[in-house]
Structures are given as structure tokens and as C-alpha cells.
Design a protein around this motif. Sequence first.
Motif, PDB file in Angstrom:
ATOM      1  N   TYR A  61       0.821  -1.196   0.000  1.00  0.00           N
ATOM      2  CA  TYR A  61       0.000   0.000   0.000  1.00  0.00           C
ATOM      3  C   TYR A  61       0.863   1.257   0.000  1.00  0.00           C
ATOM      4  O   TYR A  61       1.931   1.294   0.625  1.00  0.00           O
ATOM      5  CB  TYR A  61      -0.914   0.034   1.225  1.00  0.00           C
ATOM      6  N   ASN A  62       0.355   2.299  -0.660  1.00  0.00           N
ATOM      7  CA  ASN A  62       1.018   3.594  -0.604  1.00  0.00           C
ATOM      8  C   ASN A  62       0.987   4.080   0.856  1.00  0.00           C
ATOM      9  O   ASN A  62      -0.093   4.125   1.465  1.00  0.00           O
ATOM     10  CB  ASN A  62       0.294   4.582  -1.518  1.00  0.00           C
ATOM     11  N   PRO A  63       2.134   4.434   1.412  1.00  0.00           N
ATOM     12  CA  PRO A  63       2.149   4.877   2.819  1.00  0.00           C
ATOM     13  C   PRO A  63       1.199   6.033   3.089  1.00  0.00           C
ATOM     14  O   PRO A  63       0.682   6.159   4.199  1.00  0.00           O
ATOM     15  CB  PRO A  63       3.611   5.298   3.031  1.00  0.00           C
ATOM     16  N   SER A  64       0.949   6.871   2.066  1.00  0.00           N
ATOM     17  CA  SER A  64       0.064   8.018   2.283  1.00  0.00           C
ATOM     18  C   SER A  64      -1.383   7.595   2.501  1.00  0.00           C
ATOM     19  O   SER A  64      -2.190   8.384   3.008  1.00  0.00           O
ATOM     20  CB  SER A  64       0.143   8.962   1.077  1.00  0.00           C
ATOM     21  N   LEU A  65      -1.714   6.365   2.117  1.00  0.00           N
ATOM     22  CA  LEU A  65      -3.093   5.869   2.243  1.00  0.00           C
ATOM     23  C   LEU A  65      -3.197   4.630   3.121  1.00  0.00           C
ATOM     24  O   LEU A  65      -4.305   4.154   3.398  1.00  0.00           O
ATOM     25  CB  LEU A  65      -3.648   5.534   0.849  1.00  0.00           C
ATOM     26  N   MET A  66      -2.064   4.129   3.576  1.00  0.00           N
ATOM     27  CA  MET A  66      -2.017   2.827   4.224  1.00  0.00           C
ATOM     28  C   MET A  66      -2.983   2.682   5.390  1.00  0.00           C
ATOM     29  O   MET A  66      -3.555   1.605   5.603  1.00  0.00           O
ATOM     30  CB  MET A  66      -0.591   2.545   4.698  1.00  0.00           C
ATOM     31  N   SER A  67      -3.178   3.746   6.133  1.00  0.00           N
ATOM     32  CA  SER A  67      -4.037   3.648   7.316  1.00  0.00           C
ATOM     33  C   SER A  67      -5.509   3.512   6.949  1.00  0.00           C
ATOM     34  O   SER A  67      -6.341   3.159   7.805  1.00  0.00           O
ATOM     35  CB  SER A  67      -3.845   4.885   8.204  1.00  0.00           C
ATOM     36  N   ARG A  68      -5.863   3.775   5.691  1.00  0.00           N
ATOM     37  CA  ARG A  68      -7.276   3.781   5.291  1.00  0.00           C
ATOM     38  C   ARG A  68      -7.627   2.759   4.217  1.00  0.00           C
ATOM     39  O   ARG A  68      -8.804   2.602   3.883  1.00  0.00           O
ATOM     40  CB  ARG A  68      -7.664   5.176   4.765  1.00  0.00           C
ATOM     41  N   VAL A  69      -6.657   2.047   3.667  1.00  0.00           N
ATOM     42  CA  VAL A  69      -6.929   1.230   2.480  1.00  0.00           C
ATOM     43  C   VAL A  69      -6.694  -0.249   2.728  1.00  0.00           C
ATOM     44  O   VAL A  69      -5.790  -0.629   3.489  1.00  0.00           O
ATOM     45  CB  VAL A  69      -6.060   1.713   1.295  1.00  0.00           C
ATOM     46  N   THR A  70      -7.535  -1.065   2.122  1.00  0.00           N
ATOM     47  CA  THR A  70      -7.294  -2.495   2.031  1.00  0.00           C
ATOM     48  C   THR A  70      -7.636  -2.950   0.613  1.00  0.00           C
ATOM     49  O   THR A  70      -8.533  -2.381  -0.031  1.00  0.00           O
ATOM     50  CB  THR A  70      -8.116  -3.313   3.039  1.00  0.00           C
ATOM     51  N   ILE A  71      -6.913  -3.947   0.141  1.00  0.00           N
ATOM     52  CA  ILE A  71      -7.151  -4.512  -1.190  1.00  0.00           C
ATOM     53  C   ILE A  71      -7.275  -6.020  -1.027  1.00  0.00           C
ATOM     54  O   ILE A  71      -6.275  -6.738  -1.008  1.00  0.00           O
ATOM     55  CB  ILE A  71      -6.017  -4.156  -2.169  1.00  0.00           C
ATOM     56  N   PRO A  72      -8.510  -6.526  -0.872  1.00  0.00           N
ATOM     57  CA  PRO A  72      -8.703  -7.966  -0.780  1.00  0.00           C
ATOM     58  C   PRO A  72      -8.836  -8.603  -2.165  1.00  0.00           C
ATOM     59  O   PRO A  72      -9.194  -7.926  -3.137  1.00  0.00           O
ATOM     60  CB  PRO A  72     -10.019  -8.092   0.000  1.00  0.00           C
ATOM     61  N   VAL A  73      -8.562  -9.896  -2.234  1.00  0.00           N
ATOM     62  CA  VAL A  73      -8.703 -10.631  -3.488  1.00  0.00           C
ATOM     63  C   VAL A  73      -9.653 -11.803  -3.269  1.00  0.00           C
ATOM     64  O   VAL A  73      -9.662 -12.412  -2.194  1.00  0.00           O
ATOM     65  CB  VAL A  73      -7.328 -11.127  -3.998  1.00  0.00           C
ATOM     66  N   ASP A  74     -10.466 -12.084  -4.279  1.00  0.00           N
ATOM     67  CA  ASP A  74     -11.387 -13.224  -4.253  1.00  0.00           C
ATOM     68  C   ASP A  74     -11.090 -14.072  -5.484  1.00  0.00           C
ATOM     69  O   ASP A  74     -11.585 -13.798  -6.575  1.00  0.00           O
ATOM     70  CB  ASP A  74     -12.837 -12.743  -4.245  1.00  0.00           C
ATOM     71  N   THR A  75     -10.243 -15.080  -5.307  1.00  0.00           N
ATOM     72  CA  THR A  75      -9.824 -15.887  -6.454  1.00  0.00           C
ATOM     73  C   THR A  75     -10.991 -16.690  -7.032  1.00  0.00           C
ATOM     74  O   THR A  75     -11.013 -16.975  -8.227  1.00  0.00           O
ATOM     75  CB  THR A  75      -8.679 -16.834  -6.069  1.00  0.00           C
ATOM     76  N   SER A  76     -11.984 -17.032  -6.217  1.00  0.00           N
ATOM     77  CA  SER A  76     -13.114 -17.819  -6.709  1.00  0.00           C
ATOM     78  C   SER A  76     -13.965 -17.032  -7.695  1.00  0.00           C
ATOM     79  O   SER A  76     -14.613 -17.602  -8.575  1.00  0.00           O
ATOM     80  CB  SER A  76     -13.977 -18.296  -5.547  1.00  0.00           C
ATOM     81  N   LYS A  77     -13.950 -15.714  -7.561  1.00  0.00           N
ATOM     82  CA  LYS A  77     -14.724 -14.855  -8.463  1.00  0.00           C
ATOM     83  C   LYS A  77     -13.838 -14.141  -9.488  1.00  0.00           C
ATOM     84  O   LYS A  77     -14.340 -13.367 -10.296  1.00  0.00           O
ATOM     85  CB  LYS A  77     -15.499 -13.808  -7.654  1.00  0.00           C
ATOM     86  N   ASN A  78     -12.543 -14.406  -9.429  1.00  0.00           N
ATOM     87  CA  ASN A  78     -11.585 -13.722 -10.310  1.00  0.00           C
ATOM     88  C   ASN A  78     -11.704 -12.201 -10.154  1.00  0.00           C
ATOM     89  O   ASN A  78     -11.732 -11.453 -11.141  1.00  0.00           O
ATOM     90  CB  ASN A  78     -11.778 -14.121 -11.781  1.00  0.00           C
ATOM     91  N   GLN A  79     -11.783 -11.761  -8.921  1.00  0.00           N
ATOM     92  CA  GLN A  79     -11.957 -10.343  -8.621  1.00  0.00           C
ATOM     93  C   GLN A  79     -10.994  -9.897  -7.524  1.00  0.00           C
ATOM     94  O   GLN A  79     -10.577 -10.690  -6.676  1.00  0.00           O
ATOM     95  CB  GLN A  79     -13.391 -10.067  -8.127  1.00  0.00           C
ATOM     96  N   PHE A  80     -10.690  -8.623  -7.540  1.00  0.00           N
ATOM     97  CA  PHE A  80     -10.050  -7.997  -6.391  1.00  0.00           C
ATOM     98  C   PHE A  80     -10.747  -6.676  -6.149  1.00  0.00           C
ATOM     99  O   PHE A  80     -11.437  -6.155  -7.023  1.00  0.00           O
ATOM    100  CB  PHE A  80      -8.531  -7.858  -6.568  1.00  0.00           C
ATOM    101  N   SER A  81     -10.579  -6.162  -4.957  1.00  0.00           N
ATOM    102  CA  SER A  81     -11.379  -5.006  -4.553  1.00  0.00           C
ATOM    103  C   SER A  81     -10.506  -3.913  -3.957  1.00  0.00           C
ATOM    104  O   SER A  81      -9.321  -4.110  -3.677  1.00  0.00           O
ATOM    105  CB  SER A  81     -12.435  -5.432  -3.538  1.00  0.00           C
ATOM    106  N   LEU A  82     -11.130  -2.760  -3.778  1.00  0.00           N
ATOM    107  CA  LEU A  82     -10.514  -1.627  -3.096  1.00  0.00           C
ATOM    108  C   LEU A  82     -11.478  -1.146  -2.036  1.00  0.00           C
ATOM    109  O   LEU A  82     -12.662  -0.928  -2.319  1.00  0.00           O
ATOM    110  CB  LEU A  82     -10.227  -0.487  -4.077  1.00  0.00           C
ATOM    111  N   LYS A  83     -10.994  -1.007  -0.835  1.00  0.00           N
ATOM    112  CA  LYS A  83     -11.788  -0.425   0.235  1.00  0.00           C
ATOM    113  C   LYS A  83     -10.988   0.713   0.858  1.00  0.00           C
ATOM    114  O   LYS A  83      -9.869   0.493   1.343  1.00  0.00           O
ATOM    115  CB  LYS A  83     -12.162  -1.476   1.283  1.00  0.00           C
ATOM    116  N   LEU A  84     -11.547   1.903   0.791  1.00  0.00           N
ATOM    117  CA  LEU A  84     -10.894   3.105   1.310  1.00  0.00           C
ATOM    118  C   LEU A  84     -11.856   3.745   2.308  1.00  0.00           C
ATOM    119  O   LEU A  84     -12.941   4.182   1.927  1.00  0.00           O
ATOM    120  CB  LEU A  84     -10.562   4.061   0.166  1.00  0.00           C
ATOM    121  N   ASN A  85     -11.459   3.776   3.565  1.00  0.00           N
ATOM    122  CA  ASN A  85     -12.396   4.287   4.562  1.00  0.00           C
ATOM    123  C   ASN A  85     -12.133   5.744   4.912  1.00  0.00           C
ATOM    124  O   ASN A  85     -11.143   6.334   4.498  1.00  0.00           O
ATOM    125  CB  ASN A  85     -12.392   3.405   5.819  1.00  0.00           C
TER     126      ASN A  85
END
Lengths: 119, 107
Positions: A61-85
Amino acid sequence: QLQLRESGPGLVKPSETLSLTCTVSGGSISSSNYYWGWIRQPPGKGLEWIGSIYYSGSTYYNPSLMSRVTIPVDTSKNQFSLKLNSVTAADTAVYYCASLAGGAVALSWGQGTLVIVSS
Amino acid sequence: EIVMTQSPATLSVSPGERATLSCRASQSVSSKLAWYQQKPGQAPRLLVYGASTRATGLPARFSGSGSGTEFTLTISSLQSEDFAVYYCQQYNNWPVTFGGGTKVEIK
């Protein structure tokens, strides 16, 4: 030929969580050849690296956003996501997902999705 | 964080002429430098990586050079489809950072 497509709400309220999903077609997200990443671009401005993930779950993660961001992956759906709080107006941008060679070279991009942070 | 500075901000060039775009890093990034092209309303497109390796299918009129802190993207003979914004990106150090872009416009 890999294709990526972003999806998610185009409007998010301040202090809430921005959630986007990138669906990958034409290849497997479990491929050892790629990382998968998110890059954003505020209207009329340049590009900012948000972060990346490998299918195994390793994230960067970019350190400037690290405290607010997660990037999970779902291999069963061939998807990855972005969550920024805790978003603010400064998070208003076009968000792109991309396949990454060597963890950082963006080979294929989604078309981008505009997310506006506003009440 | 490594700061990438691109110059000029805007480059006015006539079709058929040569365009030279510069990118400078605040510290050495070795050859871990990529260039992207972005047209209005579109996602960026990878042109060059490793400072000088053209992406698959990229016309030979595009060439990248440099290492360390100074890099150049040259378009030998501008075609109408080349008028766009160009970004450099370093990936030698985390976080990955981009330059502010050079807009190549029709003179």
C-alpha cells in the motif's frame, strides 16, 4: 488478452467507505505472472498509486493511504477489490484497476470509474 | 518518496515533427522507469518499461532512453493519434510514483 472492469458506487458520502471491485476476464487472477493494483486520478490531475496485491494475498500500500486502504482478493470470483475508509472530498477521483508486471508496471487497465465524495 | 518531474508541461509540435519529453527523478531509479500515454476520457496505456523496452505492438517511432535520474521519451515523427498526455513512472522504490505529465498538443 486480459480485460479488467471496475464496478461500484459513483457517489460516496464523506467519512464513509469507498468500495470498488475489479473483475478480471481473459485470464486467471491466480496467475503467478501478475500483481493486481489500484491507481487513481483526481479530475484534471495526475496519477496516484494506491496499492497492489498478489493472488497469495501479499499486499503493498502507498504509505500516504495505508491507514485507510485495504485490497482484498477473491480468487473464486476472479476479482479484487478496493476499500478506502474515512473518505473526504480529496478522495474524489477516477479509480483504475490494472494488471501489474513485476508488481508495478501497469500492463492492462480497466476503463476507470469516477467516484465523487459528497454529501 | 521519489519525486518525478516531467518537462515541459506542454509541448506544441507539428505533425511529422520530432517530440522529446523529459523525466527527472529526485534520486536514482536505475532503469525502473515506465512511460504511459493517456488520451482524453481514456485509461493510460503502457508505452515503455525498463526505461527503453517498448510495450507489445508499440510503433517503432516511440523510443525511451536514460538511466539513473534522467530519462527521455522520443516520438520520432508525430502522428495525429500521438497527441495526448504522457506520464513517467518510477518503480525502483516504494511507493511507486508518477510524474505530473507532459501534454503533447498540435502546433
